[in-house]
Write a protein that holds these residues in place. Structure first.
Motif, PDB file in Angstrom:
ATOM      1  N   VAL A  21       0.785  -1.321  -0.213  1.00  0.00           N
ATOM      2  CA  VAL A  21      -0.181  -0.158  -0.004  1.00  0.00           C
ATOM      3  C   VAL A  21       0.895   1.339  -0.037  1.00  0.00           C
ATOM      4  CG1 VAL A  21      -1.687   1.218   1.298  1.00  0.00           C
ATOM      5  CG2 VAL A  21      -2.013  -1.142   1.226  1.00  0.00           C
ATOM      6  N   ASP A  22       0.529   2.049  -0.781  1.00  0.00           N
ATOM      7  CA  ASP A  22       1.184   3.353  -0.716  1.00  0.00           C
ATOM      8  C   ASP A  22       0.339   4.099   0.228  1.00  0.00           C
ATOM      9  OD1 ASP A  22       2.015   6.192  -1.251  1.00  0.00           O
ATOM     10  OD2 ASP A  22       1.495   6.050  -3.126  1.00  0.00           O
ATOM     11  N   PRO A  23       0.995   4.775   1.273  1.00  0.00           N
ATOM     12  CA  PRO A  23       0.388   5.569   2.661  1.00  0.00           C
ATOM     13  C   PRO A  23      -0.412   6.700   2.116  1.00  0.00           C
ATOM     14  CG  PRO A  23       2.562   5.586   2.917  1.00  0.00           C
ATOM     15  CD  PRO A  23       2.573   4.743   1.556  1.00  0.00           C
ATOM     16  N   HIS A  24       0.186   7.215   0.861  1.00  0.00           N
ATOM     17  CA  HIS A  24      -0.520   8.406   0.487  1.00  0.00           C
ATOM     18  C   HIS A  24      -1.565   8.364  -0.540  1.00  0.00           C
ATOM     19  CE1 HIS A  24       2.931  10.319   2.394  1.00  0.00           C
ATOM     20  NE2 HIS A  24       3.635   9.828   1.734  1.00  0.00           N
ATOM     21  N   ALA A  25      -1.976   7.020  -0.748  1.00  0.00           N
ATOM     22  CA  ALA A  25      -3.202   6.802  -1.779  1.00  0.00           C
ATOM     23  C   ALA A  25      -4.044   5.980  -1.243  1.00  0.00           C
ATOM     24  CB  ALA A  25      -2.716   6.150  -3.214  1.00  0.00           C
ATOM     25  N   PRO A  26      -4.992   6.337  -0.372  1.00  0.00           N
ATOM     26  CA  PRO A  26      -5.907   5.718   0.339  1.00  0.00           C
ATOM     27  C   PRO A  26      -6.760   4.418  -0.312  1.00  0.00           C
ATOM     28  CG  PRO A  26      -6.849   7.920   0.342  1.00  0.00           C
ATOM     29  CD  PRO A  26      -5.532   7.914  -0.390  1.00  0.00           C
ATOM     30  N   ASP A  27      -7.143   5.153  -1.602  1.00  0.00           N
ATOM     31  CA  ASP A  27      -7.669   4.060  -2.607  1.00  0.00           C
ATOM     32  C   ASP A  27      -6.783   2.767  -2.991  1.00  0.00           C
ATOM     33  OD1 ASP A  27      -6.430   5.590  -4.229  1.00  0.00           O
ATOM     34  OD2 ASP A  27      -7.800   5.713  -5.913  1.00  0.00           O
ATOM     35  N   ASP A  28      -5.849   2.838  -2.754  1.00  0.00           N
ATOM     36  CA  ASP A  28      -4.854   1.540  -2.887  1.00  0.00           C
ATOM     37  C   ASP A  28      -5.160   0.425  -2.247  1.00  0.00           C
ATOM     38  OD1 ASP A  28      -1.407   1.394  -3.837  1.00  0.00           O
ATOM     39  OD2 ASP A  28      -2.893   0.452  -4.644  1.00  0.00           O
ATOM     40  N   SER A  29      -5.018  -0.801  -2.782  1.00  0.00           N
ATOM     41  CA  SER A  29      -5.202  -2.014  -2.118  1.00  0.00           C
ATOM     42  C   SER A  29      -3.880  -2.768  -2.138  1.00  0.00           C
ATOM     43  CB  SER A  29      -6.117  -2.723  -2.519  1.00  0.00           C
ATOM     44  OG  SER A  29      -6.053  -3.173  -3.735  1.00  0.00           O
ATOM     45  N   ALA A  30      -3.449  -3.186  -0.875  1.00  0.00           N
ATOM     46  CA  ALA A  30      -2.288  -4.130  -1.062  1.00  0.00           C
ATOM     47  C   ALA A  30      -2.554  -5.619  -0.989  1.00  0.00           C
ATOM     48  CB  ALA A  30      -1.558  -3.997   0.355  1.00  0.00           C
ATOM     49  N   CYS A  31      -1.833  -6.085  -1.929  1.00  0.00           N
ATOM     50  CA  CYS A  31      -2.329  -7.655  -2.263  1.00  0.00           C
ATOM     51  C   CYS A  31      -0.868  -8.451  -1.579  1.00  0.00           C
ATOM     52  CB  CYS A  31      -2.557  -8.130  -3.491  1.00  0.00           C
ATOM     53  SG  CYS A  31      -1.111  -7.953  -4.676  1.00  0.00           S
ATOM     54  N   LEU A  32       0.022  -7.685  -1.228  1.00  0.00           N
ATOM     55  CA  LEU A  32       1.159  -8.126  -0.871  1.00  0.00           C
ATOM     56  C   LEU A  32       1.881  -9.309  -1.755  1.00  0.00           C
ATOM     57  CD1 LEU A  32       0.450  -8.232   2.884  1.00  0.00           C
ATOM     58  CD2 LEU A  32       1.582  -6.596   1.510  1.00  0.00           C
ATOM     59  N   GLY A  33       1.549  -9.391  -3.158  1.00  0.00           N
ATOM     60  CA  GLY A  33       2.027 -10.196  -4.015  1.00  0.00           C
ATOM     61  C   GLY A  33       3.634  -9.697  -4.463  1.00  0.00           C
ATOM     62  N   LYS A  34       4.233 -10.865  -5.156  1.00  0.00           N
ATOM     63  CA  LYS A  34       5.407 -10.437  -5.681  1.00  0.00           C
ATOM     64  C   LYS A  34       5.462  -9.502  -6.837  1.00  0.00           C
ATOM     65  CE  LYS A  34       9.532 -12.729  -7.458  1.00  0.00           C
ATOM     66  NZ  LYS A  34      10.248 -14.203  -7.660  1.00  0.00           N
ATOM     67  N   THR A  35       6.381  -8.522  -6.924  1.00  0.00           N
ATOM     68  CA  THR A  35       6.447  -7.809  -8.102  1.00  0.00           C
ATOM     69  C   THR A  35       7.656  -8.190  -8.887  1.00  0.00           C
ATOM     70  OG1 THR A  35       7.452  -6.016  -7.033  1.00  0.00           O
ATOM     71  CG2 THR A  35       4.976  -5.958  -7.027  1.00  0.00           C
ATOM     72  N   ILE A  36       7.500  -8.201 -10.306  1.00  0.00           N
ATOM     73  CA  ILE A  36       8.736  -8.435 -10.856  1.00  0.00           C
ATOM     74  C   ILE A  36       8.958  -7.376 -12.059  1.00  0.00           C
ATOM     75  CG2 ILE A  36       8.690 -11.063 -10.627  1.00  0.00           C
ATOM     76  CD1 ILE A  36       7.269 -11.101 -13.421  1.00  0.00           C
ATOM     77  N   VAL A  37      10.008  -7.316 -12.342  1.00  0.00           N
ATOM     78  CA  VAL A  37      10.500  -6.000 -13.357  1.00  0.00           C
ATOM     79  C   VAL A  37      10.038  -6.636 -14.834  1.00  0.00           C
ATOM     80  CG1 VAL A  37      13.032  -6.622 -13.643  1.00  0.00           C
ATOM     81  CG2 VAL A  37      12.158  -4.222 -14.033  1.00  0.00           C
ATOM     82  N   ILE A  38       9.423  -5.922 -15.608  1.00  0.00           N
ATOM     83  CA  ILE A  38       9.060  -6.461 -16.906  1.00  0.00           C
ATOM     84  C   ILE A  38       9.761  -5.403 -17.975  1.00  0.00           C
ATOM     85  CG2 ILE A  38       7.000  -7.589 -16.006  1.00  0.00           C
ATOM     86  CD1 ILE A  38       5.426  -5.586 -17.507  1.00  0.00           C
ATOM     87  N   ALA A  39      10.143  -4.236 -17.549  1.00  0.00           N
ATOM     88  CA  ALA A  39      10.490  -3.322 -18.524  1.00  0.00           C
ATOM     89  C   ALA A  39      11.026  -2.367 -18.015  1.00  0.00           C
ATOM     90  CB  ALA A  39       9.173  -2.869 -19.370  1.00  0.00           C
ATOM     91  N   ILE A  40      11.767  -1.512 -18.803  1.00  0.00           N
ATOM     92  CA  ILE A  40      12.475  -0.213 -18.281  1.00  0.00           C
ATOM     93  C   ILE A  40      12.084   0.956 -19.149  1.00  0.00           C
ATOM     94  CG2 ILE A  40      14.895   0.959 -17.992  1.00  0.00           C
ATOM     95  CD1 ILE A  40      16.035  -1.561 -17.446  1.00  0.00           C
ATOM     96  N   ALA A  41      11.635   2.034 -18.547  1.00  0.00           N
ATOM     97  CA  ALA A  41      11.224   3.155 -19.451  1.00  0.00           C
ATOM     98  C   ALA A  41      11.475   4.489 -18.987  1.00  0.00           C
ATOM     99  CB  ALA A  41       9.592   3.145 -19.173  1.00  0.00           C
ATOM    100  N   PRO A  42      11.839   5.612 -19.825  1.00  0.00           N
ATOM    101  CA  PRO A  42      12.235   6.693 -19.353  1.00  0.00           C
ATOM    102  C   PRO A  42      11.255   7.621 -18.181  1.00  0.00           C
ATOM    103  CG  PRO A  42      11.788   6.873 -21.765  1.00  0.00           C
ATOM    104  CD  PRO A  42      11.615   5.448 -21.185  1.00  0.00           C
ATOM    105  N   SER A  43      11.815   8.315 -17.338  1.00  0.00           N
ATOM    106  CA  SER A  43      10.887   8.922 -16.544  1.00  0.00           C
ATOM    107  C   SER A  43      10.663  10.280 -16.916  1.00  0.00           C
ATOM    108  CB  SER A  43      11.356   8.869 -14.978  1.00  0.00           C
ATOM    109  OG  SER A  43      12.597   9.747 -14.848  1.00  0.00           O
ATOM    110  N   ARG A  44       9.624  11.054 -16.479  1.00  0.00           N
ATOM    111  CA  ARG A  44       9.350  12.426 -16.891  1.00  0.00           C
ATOM    112  C   ARG A  44      10.655  13.466 -16.356  1.00  0.00           C
ATOM    113  NH1 ARG A  44       2.950  12.681 -15.659  1.00  0.00           N
ATOM    114  NH2 ARG A  44       2.460  11.547 -17.734  1.00  0.00           N
TER     115      ARG A  44
END
Length: 95
Positions: A21-44
């Motif tokens: 969960v992002d503590p600054h986004a109250p509508d976000d839900s945490a599933c606590l699943g594993k996250t894997i990197v699938i790509a790299i992208a430029p940031s703003r």
């Protein structure tokens, strides 16, 4: 590579993380699943982001690349689409 003041979201060795969960986004839900990197992208901001996909709920999130992230995995992730394109290469010869 970009260095950010934000909390680390992934392991610097394998680049995997945990969907939390992002503590600054109250509508976000945490599933606590594993996250894997699938790509790299430029940031703003001019740096680079890792694109993570949660293996439990399929949510995508972007997190900044860190100075100590495994460079081998970063490069392997970046060149993956070039070595295995999503279409047959012979289509490039067609008008």
């Amino acid at each position: 590579m970009e260095h950010s003041a934000h909390a680390r979201t992934h392991c610097p060795s394998c680049l995997d993380g945990v969907h939390a969960v992002d503590p600054h986004a109250p509508d976000d839900s945490a599933c606590l699943g594993k996250t894997i990197v699938i790509a790299i992208a430029p940031s703003r901001s001019g740096g680079w982001n890792l694109i993570h996909r949660c293996t439990a709920c399929d949510e995508l999130r972007a997190h900044p690349v860190r100075e100590d992230d495994n460079r081998y995995i970063l490069i392997r992730t970046a060149i993956g689409p070039m070595s295995n394109p999503p279409f047959p290469l012979d289509m490039l010869d067609r008008p």
